[in-house]
Design a protein around this motif. Sequence first.
Motif, PDB file in Angstrom:
ATOM      1  N   SER A 260       0.825  -1.202   0.000  1.00  0.00           N
ATOM      2  CA  SER A 260       0.000   0.000   0.000  1.00  0.00           C
ATOM      3  C   SER A 260       0.866   1.261   0.000  1.00  0.00           C
ATOM      4  N   VAL A 261       0.236   2.368  -0.358  1.00  0.00           N
ATOM      5  CA  VAL A 261       0.910   3.659  -0.489  1.00  0.00           C
ATOM      6  C   VAL A 261       0.145   4.696   0.329  1.00  0.00           C
ATOM      7  N   LEU A 262       0.871   5.554   1.026  1.00  0.00           N
ATOM      8  CA  LEU A 262       0.307   6.715   1.706  1.00  0.00           C
ATOM      9  C   LEU A 262       0.773   7.932   0.920  1.00  0.00           C
ATOM     10  N   ASN A 263      -0.146   8.843   0.609  1.00  0.00           N
ATOM     11  CA  ASN A 263       0.161   9.959  -0.269  1.00  0.00           C
ATOM     12  C   ASN A 263      -0.463  11.240   0.280  1.00  0.00           C
ATOM     13  N   LYS A 264       0.287  12.329   0.246  1.00  0.00           N
ATOM     14  CA  LYS A 264      -0.268  13.652   0.560  1.00  0.00           C
ATOM     15  C   LYS A 264       0.095  14.571  -0.589  1.00  0.00           C
ATOM     16  N   THR A 265      -0.908  15.165  -1.190  1.00  0.00           N
ATOM     17  CA  THR A 265      -0.685  16.069  -2.307  1.00  0.00           C
ATOM     18  C   THR A 265      -1.425  17.371  -2.059  1.00  0.00           C
ATOM     19  N   THR A 266      -0.747  18.471  -2.297  1.00  0.00           N
ATOM     20  CA  THR A 266      -1.344  19.789  -2.216  1.00  0.00           C
ATOM     21  C   THR A 266      -1.455  20.334  -3.634  1.00  0.00           C
ATOM     22  N   PHE A 267      -2.647  20.763  -4.003  1.00  0.00           N
ATOM     23  CA  PHE A 267      -2.907  21.331  -5.331  1.00  0.00           C
ATOM     24  C   PHE A 267      -3.165  22.822  -5.181  1.00  0.00           C
ATOM     25  N   ILE A 268      -2.539  23.614  -6.049  1.00  0.00           N
ATOM     26  CA  ILE A 268      -2.745  25.055  -6.059  1.00  0.00           C
ATOM     27  C   ILE A 268      -3.021  25.488  -7.496  1.00  0.00           C
ATOM     28  N   LYS A 269      -4.178  26.119  -7.706  1.00  0.00           N
ATOM     29  CA  LYS A 269      -4.519  26.629  -9.036  1.00  0.00           C
ATOM     30  C   LYS A 269      -3.839  27.983  -9.223  1.00  0.00           C
ATOM     31  N   GLU A 270      -3.192  28.127 -10.372  1.00  0.00           N
ATOM     32  CA  GLU A 270      -2.558  29.387 -10.759  1.00  0.00           C
ATOM     33  C   GLU A 270      -3.056  29.719 -12.162  1.00  0.00           C
ATOM     34  N   GLY A 271      -4.092  30.510 -12.238  1.00  0.00           N
ATOM     35  CA  GLY A 271      -4.699  30.782 -13.547  1.00  0.00           C
ATOM     36  C   GLY A 271      -5.288  29.511 -14.114  1.00  0.00           C
ATOM     37  N   LYS A 272      -4.835  29.119 -15.314  1.00  0.00           N
ATOM     38  CA  LYS A 272      -5.329  27.892 -15.941  1.00  0.00           C
ATOM     39  C   LYS A 272      -4.441  26.694 -15.637  1.00  0.00           C
ATOM     40  N   LYS A 273      -3.367  26.911 -14.901  1.00  0.00           N
ATOM     41  CA  LYS A 273      -2.450  25.830 -14.551  1.00  0.00           C
ATOM     42  C   LYS A 273      -2.697  25.369 -13.125  1.00  0.00           C
ATOM     43  N   CYS A 274      -2.272  24.145 -12.872  1.00  0.00           N
ATOM     44  CA  CYS A 274      -2.399  23.578 -11.537  1.00  0.00           C
ATOM     45  C   CYS A 274      -1.037  23.063 -11.102  1.00  0.00           C
ATOM     46  N   HIS A 275      -0.576  23.557 -10.003  1.00  0.00           N
ATOM     47  CA  HIS A 275       0.709  23.179  -9.422  1.00  0.00           C
ATOM     48  C   HIS A 275       0.429  22.189  -8.297  1.00  0.00           C
ATOM     49  N   TYR A 276       1.228  21.146  -8.196  1.00  0.00           N
ATOM     50  CA  TYR A 276       1.042  20.238  -7.068  1.00  0.00           C
ATOM     51  C   TYR A 276       2.362  19.805  -6.462  1.00  0.00           C
ATOM     52  N   ASP A 277       2.305  19.546  -5.171  1.00  0.00           N
ATOM     53  CA  ASP A 277       3.436  19.104  -4.383  1.00  0.00           C
ATOM     54  C   ASP A 277       3.018  17.791  -3.733  1.00  0.00           C
ATOM     55  N   LEU A 278       3.743  16.722  -4.031  1.00  0.00           N
ATOM     56  CA  LEU A 278       3.348  15.379  -3.609  1.00  0.00           C
ATOM     57  C   LEU A 278       4.395  14.778  -2.675  1.00  0.00           C
TER      58      LEU A 278
END
Length: 159
Positions: A82-100
């Motif tokens: 199994s995998v444990l995952n934390k991701t933060t998504f941030i919308k910047e205009g039409k783009k989406c930045h994520y930190d995983l």
Amino acid sequence: MKRKTSVLLLTLLSASSFAGAPDFINFAVNQAHKHGFKGCDSAIKKVYENAGGTDIRVNVTVDNSNPNFLSMVSSWGSKGDSVLNKTTFIKEGKKCHYDLTGVLHTTKSCLAYAKENSNFDYTAETGDYIWMENKGGVLMLLHPAGSGCVATYSYDQKS
């Protein structure tokens, strides 16, 4: 164990050679929509493109003062894989930045696990952690745990 490592690495590298469970992917996207977060569907699908196993759980945190921010903590897989995952998504205009950040446990020693993941280069050892990084910018931190090893991956991406 090989599947778990491949799933997490492929997720972090965003270069999947096999698809995850479509129900799991859709579940993650729907959890974001349920909390009013739209516009990052492709990034969410990419993060969960290899999610599989027998179950998935996703917890969503939103910032009511910032509708462009969403955090998802999730786990998926089966017993022993199994995998444990934390991701933060941030919308910047039409783009989406994520930190995983992803975490998995292997019964292999950290040395054996590092050798198995030869695409990662040794960076440093700080305290109990061995720092490694691949050419794609994915960090892998290894920490001995009993007779095994905990591998924590960190990746920052724009989609």
